[in-house]
Every structure is written in structure tokens, then in C-alpha cells.
Design a protein around this motif. Structure first.
Motif, PDB file in Angstrom:
ATOM      1  N   GLY A  52       0.781  -1.231   0.000  1.00  0.00           N
ATOM      2  CA  GLY A  52       0.000   0.000   0.000  1.00  0.00           C
ATOM      3  C   GLY A  52       0.808   1.273   0.000  1.00  0.00           C
ATOM      4  N   SER A  53       2.117   1.171  -0.204  1.00  0.00           N
ATOM      5  CA  SER A  53       2.972   2.358  -0.098  1.00  0.00           C
ATOM      6  C   SER A  53       2.843   3.281  -1.297  1.00  0.00           C
ATOM      7  CB  SER A  53       4.431   1.942   0.073  1.00  0.00           C
ATOM      8  OG  SER A  53       4.838   1.126  -1.021  1.00  0.00           O
ATOM      9  N   LEU A  54       2.628   2.726  -2.495  1.00  0.00           N
ATOM     10  CA  LEU A  54       2.603   3.555  -3.698  1.00  0.00           C
ATOM     11  C   LEU A  54       2.006   2.772  -4.850  1.00  0.00           C
ATOM     12  CD1 LEU A  54       5.124   2.817  -6.028  1.00  0.00           C
ATOM     13  CD2 LEU A  54       6.320   3.001  -3.859  1.00  0.00           C
ATOM     14  N   PHE A  55       1.634   3.516  -5.892  1.00  0.00           N
ATOM     15  CA  PHE A  55       1.304   2.886  -7.163  1.00  0.00           C
ATOM     16  C   PHE A  55       1.554   3.859  -8.301  1.00  0.00           C
ATOM     17  CE2 PHE A  55      -1.271   1.890 -10.833  1.00  0.00           C
ATOM     18  CZ  PHE A  55      -0.889   0.577 -11.048  1.00  0.00           C
ATOM     19  N   GLU A  56       2.187   3.374  -9.338  1.00  0.00           N
ATOM     20  CA  GLU A  56       2.298   4.064 -10.626  1.00  0.00           C
ATOM     21  C   GLU A  56       2.653   3.027 -11.672  1.00  0.00           C
ATOM     22  OE1 GLU A  56       5.469   6.017 -12.267  1.00  0.00           O
ATOM     23  OE2 GLU A  56       6.435   4.137 -11.805  1.00  0.00           O
ATOM     24  N   CYS A  57       2.593   3.423 -12.933  1.00  0.00           N
ATOM     25  CA  CYS A  57       2.689   2.442 -14.015  1.00  0.00           C
ATOM     26  C   CYS A  57       3.991   1.652 -13.989  1.00  0.00           C
ATOM     27  CB  CYS A  57       2.504   3.127 -15.365  1.00  0.00           C
ATOM     28  SG  CYS A  57       3.692   4.431 -15.727  1.00  0.00           S
ATOM     29  N   GLY A  58       5.075   2.247 -13.475  1.00  0.00           N
ATOM     30  CA  GLY A  58       6.368   1.569 -13.488  1.00  0.00           C
ATOM     31  C   GLY A  58       6.477   0.363 -12.580  1.00  0.00           C
ATOM     32  N   VAL A  59       5.490   0.128 -11.709  1.00  0.00           N
ATOM     33  CA  VAL A  59       5.603  -1.008 -10.793  1.00  0.00           C
ATOM     34  C   VAL A  59       5.586  -2.332 -11.554  1.00  0.00           C
ATOM     35  CG1 VAL A  59       4.542   0.277  -8.895  1.00  0.00           C
ATOM     36  CG2 VAL A  59       3.110  -1.198 -10.329  1.00  0.00           C
ATOM     37  N   ILE A  60       4.930  -2.362 -12.708  1.00  0.00           N
ATOM     38  CA  ILE A  60       4.876  -3.599 -13.491  1.00  0.00           C
ATOM     39  C   ILE A  60       6.278  -3.969 -13.968  1.00  0.00           C
ATOM     40  CG2 ILE A  60       3.798  -4.758 -15.441  1.00  0.00           C
ATOM     41  CD1 ILE A  60       1.775  -3.768 -13.371  1.00  0.00           C
ATOM     42  N   LEU A  61       6.981  -2.974 -14.507  1.00  0.00           N
ATOM     43  CA  LEU A  61       8.347  -3.195 -14.987  1.00  0.00           C
ATOM     44  C   LEU A  61       9.252  -3.668 -13.853  1.00  0.00           C
ATOM     45  CD1 LEU A  61      10.389  -0.910 -17.327  1.00  0.00           C
ATOM     46  CD2 LEU A  61      11.329  -1.498 -15.115  1.00  0.00           C
ATOM     47  N   GLN A  62       9.178  -3.000 -12.704  1.00  0.00           N
ATOM     48  CA  GLN A  62      10.071  -3.357 -11.598  1.00  0.00           C
ATOM     49  C   GLN A  62       9.769  -4.746 -11.054  1.00  0.00           C
ATOM     50  OE1 GLN A  62      12.161  -0.361 -12.439  1.00  0.00           O
ATOM     51  NE2 GLN A  62      12.783  -1.670 -10.763  1.00  0.00           N
ATOM     52  N   TYR A  63       8.512  -5.124 -11.073  1.00  0.00           N
ATOM     53  CA  TYR A  63       8.146  -6.469 -10.630  1.00  0.00           C
ATOM     54  C   TYR A  63       8.800  -7.517 -11.533  1.00  0.00           C
ATOM     55  CZ  TYR A  63       5.204 -10.490  -9.431  1.00  0.00           C
ATOM     56  OH  TYR A  63       4.753 -11.729  -9.045  1.00  0.00           O
ATOM     57  N   TYR A  64       8.724  -7.284 -12.826  1.00  0.00           N
ATOM     58  CA  TYR A  64       9.334  -8.218 -13.772  1.00  0.00           C
ATOM     59  C   TYR A  64      10.851  -8.223 -13.654  1.00  0.00           C
ATOM     60  CZ  TYR A  64       5.316  -9.946 -16.274  1.00  0.00           C
ATOM     61  OH  TYR A  64       4.174 -10.623 -16.595  1.00  0.00           O
ATOM     62  N   LEU A  65      11.436  -7.049 -13.424  1.00  0.00           N
ATOM     63  CA  LEU A  65      12.881  -6.972 -13.246  1.00  0.00           C
ATOM     64  C   LEU A  65      13.313  -7.761 -12.014  1.00  0.00           C
ATOM     65  CD1 LEU A  65      15.674  -5.800 -13.941  1.00  0.00           C
ATOM     66  CD2 LEU A  65      15.062  -3.791 -12.565  1.00  0.00           C
ATOM     67  N   GLY A  66      12.608  -7.572 -10.906  1.00  0.00           N
ATOM     68  CA  GLY A  66      12.943  -8.306  -9.690  1.00  0.00           C
ATOM     69  C   GLY A  66      12.837  -9.806  -9.880  1.00  0.00           C
ATOM     70  N   ARG A  67      11.796 -10.227 -10.563  1.00  0.00           N
ATOM     71  CA  ARG A  67      11.605 -11.660 -10.804  1.00  0.00           C
ATOM     72  C   ARG A  67      12.716 -12.230 -11.685  1.00  0.00           C
ATOM     73  NH1 ARG A  67       6.126 -13.769 -13.624  1.00  0.00           N
ATOM     74  NH2 ARG A  67       7.228 -12.958 -15.435  1.00  0.00           N
ATOM     75  N   LEU A  68      13.115 -11.459 -12.720  1.00  0.00           N
ATOM     76  CA  LEU A  68      14.174 -11.913 -13.616  1.00  0.00           C
ATOM     77  C   LEU A  68      15.508 -12.013 -12.880  1.00  0.00           C
ATOM     78  CD1 LEU A  68      15.140 -12.633 -16.478  1.00  0.00           C
ATOM     79  CD2 LEU A  68      15.381 -10.175 -16.934  1.00  0.00           C
ATOM     80  N   LEU A  69      15.842 -11.009 -12.078  1.00  0.00           N
ATOM     81  CA  LEU A  69      17.084 -11.030 -11.307  1.00  0.00           C
ATOM     82  C   LEU A  69      17.102 -12.198 -10.327  1.00  0.00           C
ATOM     83  CD1 LEU A  69      17.340  -7.205 -10.644  1.00  0.00           C
ATOM     84  CD2 LEU A  69      19.109  -8.557 -11.777  1.00  0.00           C
ATOM     85  N   PHE A  70      15.969 -12.434  -9.682  1.00  0.00           N
ATOM     86  CA  PHE A  70      15.866 -13.540  -8.729  1.00  0.00           C
ATOM     87  C   PHE A  70      16.088 -14.878  -9.429  1.00  0.00           C
ATOM     88  CE2 PHE A  70      13.167 -16.772  -6.687  1.00  0.00           C
ATOM     89  CZ  PHE A  70      13.751 -16.810  -5.429  1.00  0.00           C
TER      90      PHE A  70
END
Length: 512
Positions: free
Chosen positions: A279-297
Motif C-alpha cells: 500500500g505504499s505507492l502505485f504508478e505504471c512503473g511497478v509492473i516493470l520493476q516487478y518483472y525486473l525483480g523476478r528476472l534477477l531472482f
């Protein structure tokens, strides 16, 4: 899957002044003091170990906080006075620090879920702040989407003994360079800061876009280190997709490039994004960062260098915010735009979305452009660096034509309509309406109702780029609905230790 991610968490009994720490982070402890740190601390541009910080704090006390830099959250417990203090850097660190007082105990954590689990405080949705969240994608002051839980706000620190005090603090400006020195040595100083962050990170992993900022980091690593460089890029099936340009740049440098593409069915992960962002924030870039985190993991990486915040720190308005200005701004009911309020937007949205999502996958991001010396350099020449013109010219002098041909300054984000098809959008709108008819959370505007009806009644057949703002607002509504359902309505402490949320969006949409 049990949550063993880095965090600062604890409880402090305000009557007995007994501290119980559950933190998983760097800790320094003697018979007189206990210090916990998340992040990095610098003093006079030298990175401090915790024992070094403890020595300086013994000499200078709270005034030291005004003069250290970095991105950090620090817990200090004085075992003699039985006083607990919590400090953060000027950006509010990589995390939010959540806290509540319940039953005479002060509970705190970098995880909202952990505060809820530890305190067992009864919670309600903070309806008074819904409008601000919908307008800005974040809440500027100490409020959160949970009425009973607050966060440590800008220019503040916490002091707790038998009472809780939120104290204001201003940070001293660095004054290490003259404007003339910056103009003469911009490239070498920028390069040295990037190399220092790289050496501390220990891995040459970078995010790469077709913009100048990430490409300058790549240029520096490629020309001044012997490391094997891994670059990561996320594109969209529709709309902005930088992968073709980035592929050509990576080929020129001969580096390893890993990519992923956001597809039109990939909003199924949306509840997991809500779960991780708390619940801290929302904007369109969260989708990209989610995918980036998953790929790095998936690739087993643990750190990455990011080019974020260069746009904001190179504007004059970024450097105009101080304690008094913040106190005035948090009383305003306005839209905090990127152009007029770059300080709040970059620290509350740009950095937080990166940090919270990447850390939720066990990845530690580092931001070279947020190093104090680069921030000071940018401030000194902000009158010459409108729209990063000075920085861009420096890049153009150094980049090869094969790279410059693929630099187009396209924002490094993935449009939300890349993640949606019209059928899913109809289901989302119907879900929001039905959910709101039960919960009475939102008051929709006439313009929104007209748009919703056009979608549901088939008057709009395709999701195009010109609908991006409307879609972002719809997904903010959905975000709040899911947050309320997961954190407020369910509020099951037995699953608050889970790293990921396993319900898909379809499971929510099909339920009502």
C-alpha cells in the motif's frame, strides 16, 4: 515460503523500556549501545562501518545525522537511558519505516505486515487518504492506507522512552565543490562515484534502457573495469519497448543482456504486487520493476546498479526542499507532479517502487546518481543543466556513434496497457463497481463513470496508448480494493510471513 529478507523490526515497551528486536540486518552492540542499520552510511564521502559510526555518534550525537549521507535507516538504543531512536536519510531510505503504539508498546518495522502481525492492532482502511493516494500514487505525510499505522515521514526522526516523540530534522548541505570545479571535472567526478558504488556492490549488474543515464553507467563500467557486465531490460508487448535499441547497444559493448517482455495477460500477478508494495505507492512503473525483480531472482543475482533519479536531481526544484518547505507542502491538497515536485516524486515513487519490489525478491538496488557528491554536483550546475543538457552533452562527447544512434531518451517504463486486454479491463471495472457497492470506498467522478460505461458496453474495443491515464486510474482503484481485501478484511497474521501472494487476479475478479 518463509520471509527471511532484510528488515528492521522490533517492539519497545514504553513502561518497562524493554526492547525486543527481530531485525535481520547489520547490527553493532556493546554494553552501552545497540545500533541496527539497513543501507549505507557515508561521512565526508567515506563509507562507514557500523563500529565507526558508533564512535562518531558517541562524539557528536544527533548532530551527526545531519552530516552523514547515503541511503539508510538506523536504529539506536541507548542501554543506559533506555531510549530508542530511529533515523533515516533525506530520501527516507530504501524502505518505509512503519510504526504504531498499541497496549503501551511501540511496534516498528520496515514491513507493514510485520507491524500488523506483531502488534495485532485492529485495523481499518484510511478513507481520509484515499483521494490523495488516487491523485498522487502515494501519501506524503506520516499516514498510510491503514488508519492505525503510520510511517516515518520526511525530515523526521523518532525518539521513544515512556512517550513517543516525532522530531523534525534538517540535513546540512554538502559544500565540497565549487561550481567551477564541477564544470571542469563533471565527467571524472561522476565516473569516480559510479565506480565506487560498483566496487561496493561487488557485481556488475545494471539496468539498461535507451536513455543517457543507464548508458553512462554502462560506458563507465565497460571502459574502466574488467568486469563481466550483465545488463537487464524489460519491454512491453505493446507500447514502449526499448529492447531493440538496448540489444544493439549491448552487442556493441559485447555484454550479456537478459530481457523479459510484459505480455497482455500478465496482470495476473497484480495481487502479488499489492502484497509486496504494502500500500505504499502505485504508478505504471511497478509492473516493470516487478518483472525486473523476478528476472534477477531467477538468475541468482543479489544486487544491481540503477540509473534512476538522474532526471530529478539535475533540476533546480529538487534542491529547494527542506524541513520548513516539507511542513508546508504536506498541508497542500495538490497533485505532486514530476516537474514541480521532483524531490517527493523521485523519493516516494521512483526509488521506492524500485527498492521495495527489488528487495522483496532479495535484490539490493544501488543508485549512483543519488550519491551525495553527485547530488551536490547537480545542484551546483542546476542552472546550466535544464533537462540534463549539460549531462547529455558530456555523454555525447564520449559515447560511440553506434551507441548514440540508439539513444532516444524514451522513458524506461512499460505502459500499463501492455499488461491488459479489453476482456480483462471489463472484468476489472465490474469488480471495482461491485466491490465499492459493498464497501463504499470511492466516489467516482462523472468523467470516470462515462469512460467505465464505454468500456463495459463495448463502445471502446481496443486498449490504446491514449487511454494510459484512464487505465492507470482504474488500476489505482483496483490496487486499493485488493489492499483492503488482503490487509484489512482478511488480515490473517498466519500468512504475513509469506514472501509472495499466491492468489491470481482472476481469482479475485471471479469471486464477486
Amino acid at each position: 515460503m518463509e520471509n527471511t529478507l532484510l528488515n528492521i523490526t522490533g517492539s519497545f515497551d514504553m513502561e518497562t523500556r524493554n526492547l525486543i528486536s527481530y531485525s535481520l540486518t547489520d547490527i553493532f552492540e556493546t554494553d552501552k549501545i545497540r545500533i541496527e542499520l539497513l543501507g549505507e552510511i557515508y561521512y565526508k564521502n567515506i563509507k562507514l562501518e557500523l563500529h565507526e559510526f558508533a564512535g562518531l555518534y558517541k562524539i557528536y550525537g544527533i548532530s551527526l545525522i545531519k552530516n552523514i549521507t547515503g541511503m539508510f535507516l538506523i536504529i539506536i538504543f541507548d542501554t543506559k537511558t533506555k531510549e530508542l531512536k530511529i533515523f533515516q536519510d533525506i530520501t527516507t531510505s530504501y524502505f518505509n519505516l512503519y510504526y504504531t503504539v498499541y497496549g503501551g508498546v511501540f511496534y516498528y518495522s520496515t514491513s507493514l505486515k510485520k507491524v500488523m502481525k506483531l502488534s495485532r492492532v485492529p485495523v481499518t482502511l484510511n478513507n481520509k487518504k484515499i483521494q490523495e493516494f488516487m491523485r498522487n500514487g502515494f501519501i506524503l505525510d506520516s499516514n498510510t492506507l491503514v488508519t492505525e499505522i503510520n510511517k516515518l515521514e520526511y525530515f523526521s526522526y523518532i525518539s521513544v522512552n515512556n512517550t513517543l516523540r516525532i522530531c523534525g530534522i534538517d540535513y546540512n548541505d554538502s559544500n565540497n565543490f565549487t561550481k567551477e570545479q564541477v564544470l571542469k571535472n563533471w565527467d571524472s567526478m561522476l565516473r569516480e562515484s559510479i565506480l565506487r558504488v560498483y566496487s561496493e556492490a561487488g557485481e556488475a549488474n545494471i539496468t539498461l534502457s535507451s536513455g543517457f543515464d543507464s548508458n553512462y553507467i554502462l560506458y563507465t563500467l565497460a571502459n574502466y573495469t574488467n568486469s563481466s557486465i550483465n545488463a537487464f531490460c524489460i519491454g512491453g508487448e505493446k507500447g514502449i519497448n526499448e529492447i531493440p535499441e538496448v540489444t544493439k547497444i549491448a552487442k556493441f559493448y559485447g555484454i550479456n543482456l537478459l530481457v523479459d517482455t510484459v505480455m497482455s495477460q500478465d496482470l495476473e500477478y497484480f495481487p502479488d504486487i499489492v502484497w509486496r508494495l504494502e500500500g505504499s505507492l502505485f504508478e505504471c512503473g511497478v509492473i516493470l520493476q516487478y518483472y525486473l525483480g523476478r528476472l534477477l531472482f531467477q538468475k541468482g543475482n543479489t544486487s544491481i546498479l540503477c540509473g534512476e533519479s538522474a532526471d530529478e536531481i539535475m533540476t533546480f526544484k529538487y534542491h529547494s526542499v527542506n524541513y520548513n518547505q516539507f511542513c508546508n507542502d504536506k498541508q497542500k491538497s495538490v497533485y505532486f507532479s514530476y516537474s514541480d515536485y521532483p524531490f517527493y516524486v523521485t523519493n516516494s515513487i521512483v526509488l521506492k517502487k524500485n527498492s521495495l519490489l527489488l528487495h522483496s525478491f532479495g535484490i539490493h538496488p544501488r543508485y549512483p546518481y543519488k550519491m551525495s557528491e553527485i547530488v551536490e554536483m547537480s545542484k551546483k550546475i542546476s542552472d546550466l543543466n535544464d533537462k540534463k543538457e549539460f549531462h547529455k552533452k558530456n555523454c555525447e562527447l564520449r559515447f560511440q556513434d553506434s551507441v548514440l544512434d540508439n539513444i532516444n531518451s524514451v522513458p524506461g517504463t512499460t505502459h500499463l496497457f501492455s499488461c491488459l486486454n479489453i476482456q480483462t479491463l471489463v472484468k476489472i471495472i465490474l469488480y471495482i463497481f461491485r466491490y465499492n457497492s459493498c464497501m463504499k470506498i470511492f466516489n467516482f467522478r462523472d468523467k470516470e463513470l462515462i469512460f467505465f460505461n464505454k468500456i463495459v458496453n463495448g463502445l471502446i474495443q481496443n486498449i490504446e496508448e491514449n487511454l494510459e491515464d484512464d487505465i492507470e486510474r482504474i488500476l489505482k482503484y483496483l490496487y486499493i480494493c485488493l489492499f483492503n481485501e488482503i490487509f484489512i478484511i482478511k488480515n490473517k497474521v498466519n500468512f504475513f510471513d509469506d514472501v509472495e501472494f499466491n492468489q491470481t487476479l482472476s481469482e479475485f475478479l471471479d469471486k464477486l
